[in-house]
Scaffold this motif. Sequence first.
Motif, PDB file in Angstrom:
ATOM      1  N   PRO A  25       0.721  -1.233   0.223  1.00  6.67           N
ATOM      2  CA  PRO A  25      -0.042   0.076  -0.084  1.00  6.67           C
ATOM      3  C   PRO A  25       0.707   1.256  -0.125  1.00  6.67           C
ATOM      4  CG  PRO A  25       0.062  -0.797   2.086  1.00  6.67           C
ATOM      5  CD  PRO A  25       1.011  -1.835   1.368  1.00  6.67           C
ATOM      6  N   TRP A  26       0.238   2.338  -0.517  1.00  6.12           N
ATOM      7  CA  TRP A  26       0.881   3.628  -0.324  1.00  6.12           C
ATOM      8  C   TRP A  26       2.079   3.618  -1.050  1.00  6.12           C
ATOM      9  CZ3 TRP A  26      -0.811   1.570   4.441  1.00  6.12           C
ATOM     10  CH2 TRP A  26      -1.930   1.636   5.038  1.00  6.12           C
ATOM     11  N   ASP A 145     -12.574  -5.133   3.190  1.00  9.55           N
ATOM     12  CA  ASP A 145     -11.862  -5.786   4.286  1.00  9.55           C
ATOM     13  C   ASP A 145     -11.921  -4.834   5.243  1.00  9.55           C
ATOM     14  OD1 ASP A 145     -10.784  -8.150   3.106  1.00  9.55           O
ATOM     15  OD2 ASP A 145      -9.093  -7.162   2.332  1.00  9.55           O
ATOM     16  N   GLN A 146     -11.669  -5.445   6.558  1.00 12.38           N
ATOM     17  CA  GLN A 146     -12.103  -4.678   7.792  1.00 12.38           C
ATOM     18  C   GLN A 146     -10.699  -4.507   8.697  1.00 12.38           C
ATOM     19  OE1 GLN A 146     -15.130  -6.852  10.180  1.00 12.38           O
ATOM     20  NE2 GLN A 146     -16.106  -7.241   8.456  1.00 12.38           N
ATOM     21  N   TYR A 147     -10.323  -3.445   9.005  1.00  9.41           N
ATOM     22  CA  TYR A 147      -9.076  -3.035   9.753  1.00  9.41           C
ATOM     23  C   TYR A 147      -9.366  -2.167  10.945  1.00  9.41           C
ATOM     24  CZ  TYR A 147      -6.492  -4.507   5.312  1.00  9.41           C
ATOM     25  OH  TYR A 147      -6.200  -5.363   4.351  1.00  9.41           O
ATOM     26  N   CYS A 171      -9.214  -1.747  -4.829  1.00  5.31           N
ATOM     27  CA  CYS A 171      -8.492  -0.563  -5.162  1.00  5.31           C
ATOM     28  C   CYS A 171      -7.752   0.046  -3.816  1.00  5.31           C
ATOM     29  CB  CYS A 171      -9.509   0.701  -5.504  1.00  5.31           C
ATOM     30  SG  CYS A 171     -10.774   1.045  -4.372  1.00  5.31           S
ATOM     31  N   TRP A 172      -7.980  -0.591  -2.754  1.00 10.95           N
ATOM     32  CA  TRP A 172      -7.200  -0.069  -1.452  1.00 10.95           C
ATOM     33  C   TRP A 172      -7.800   1.153  -1.227  1.00 10.95           C
ATOM     34  CZ3 TRP A 172      -4.603  -0.935   2.766  1.00 10.95           C
ATOM     35  CH2 TRP A 172      -3.940  -1.930   3.119  1.00 10.95           C
ATOM     36  N   ALA A 296     -12.921   8.781  -2.151  1.00  7.55           N
ATOM     37  CA  ALA A 296     -11.970   7.922  -1.292  1.00  7.55           C
ATOM     38  C   ALA A 296     -10.626   7.886  -2.337  1.00  7.55           C
ATOM     39  CB  ALA A 296     -12.308   6.608  -0.848  1.00  7.55           C
ATOM     40  N   GLU A 297     -10.889   7.425  -3.627  1.00  7.57           N
ATOM     41  CA  GLU A 297      -9.788   7.110  -4.546  1.00  7.57           C
ATOM     42  C   GLU A 297      -8.994   8.405  -4.693  1.00  7.57           C
ATOM     43  OE1 GLU A 297      -8.537   5.485  -8.826  1.00  7.57           O
ATOM     44  OE2 GLU A 297     -10.707   5.249  -8.032  1.00  7.57           O
TER      45      GLU A 297
END
Length: 339
Positions: A25-26, A145-147, A171-172, A296-297
């Motif tokens: 990510p990132w 997903d749940q974080y 898409c993260w 969000a994107e």
Amino acid sequence: MAHELATNSRTGRAAMFYVRKDGAPWHTLGEPVEDALTWADASVAAGQDWDAVKTPLQYAMPDGTLRLVARQYAMIRSDTSGLLGMVSDRYQPVQNREMYGFLDRLVDGGELRYHTAGCLKGGRVVWMLAKLPEQIKVVGDDVVDQYLLMTGGHDGKMGIRTLFTPTRVVCWNTLSMALSAADSRRKSGWTFNHTGDMESKLAEARSMLGLARDHFAEFGAKARELAAKDWTELKITTYFERLYPGPKQADTEAAAEKAAEVQAHRDRLRELFDVGVGLAMPGVRGTAWAAYNAVAEHLDHDRPHRARNRRSATQFESSMFGPGRTLKNKALDLALAMS
């Protein structure tokens, strides 16, 4: 730079790890690791294997003698001697291992797993992202997903808390929903009590997991509600205009520049609504859910900054802790209100 991810003193890379099999990510910042880490292993990869040391402050007199500053201390990193902040004599530091290490038992039991962690602002802020095993099915193949985002500070200004962070798999995009004000602890997230024995900490952590599952269930219901709403062109335009309002006056050069900047955001959001990652999926295209994910994107992936690594780190900090997260909360609330 003040807003970047800190540097791991051993590797010279950004002080952050991520699980290799899930992808980087990132923009690949940080150290890739394998799954099923203990916190002792994870903290090394994240550059968090140091203590915050409370040190008396001194000042030099004209004759060169040193005197203590009354009731004021400096917080110092044990590995680099870097200054973390100035605190009073009443401040009690909580070490990184005390913030997260007791969760190893939950990781061993499969109730969550360490996913990503790192340091911001030279270590003044530390954070960890833990993944729950369940997923939220929104529509068709679109899943979330749940974080749990756990954060703490060593500068005397930031407490220790946990934020619930849904993340769209395709898409993260890190999504966000403001917590209900019905429970005072839920206004800003879950705050851990870091005193007590291991069993009491685990009991509190399991209470947090129960609250997290309730929160994610609520988020899933709202996401499915948005996915069921097809939006007209007028509603799409109105939504983006309300999220990025223009200046009230446009008769100055500064106001004109601001108006152009706002319009650029709106144009980009309208483009992402059609071509954003995963936004053409069946059941997603043309819906309020697509509009929210366009926001969000935009916030997570393509807001412009001057340099690549600075952009990545600054976007991460904004999306997870700061203005980006706040705007995503607003975007979700507005989308629901307009549906």
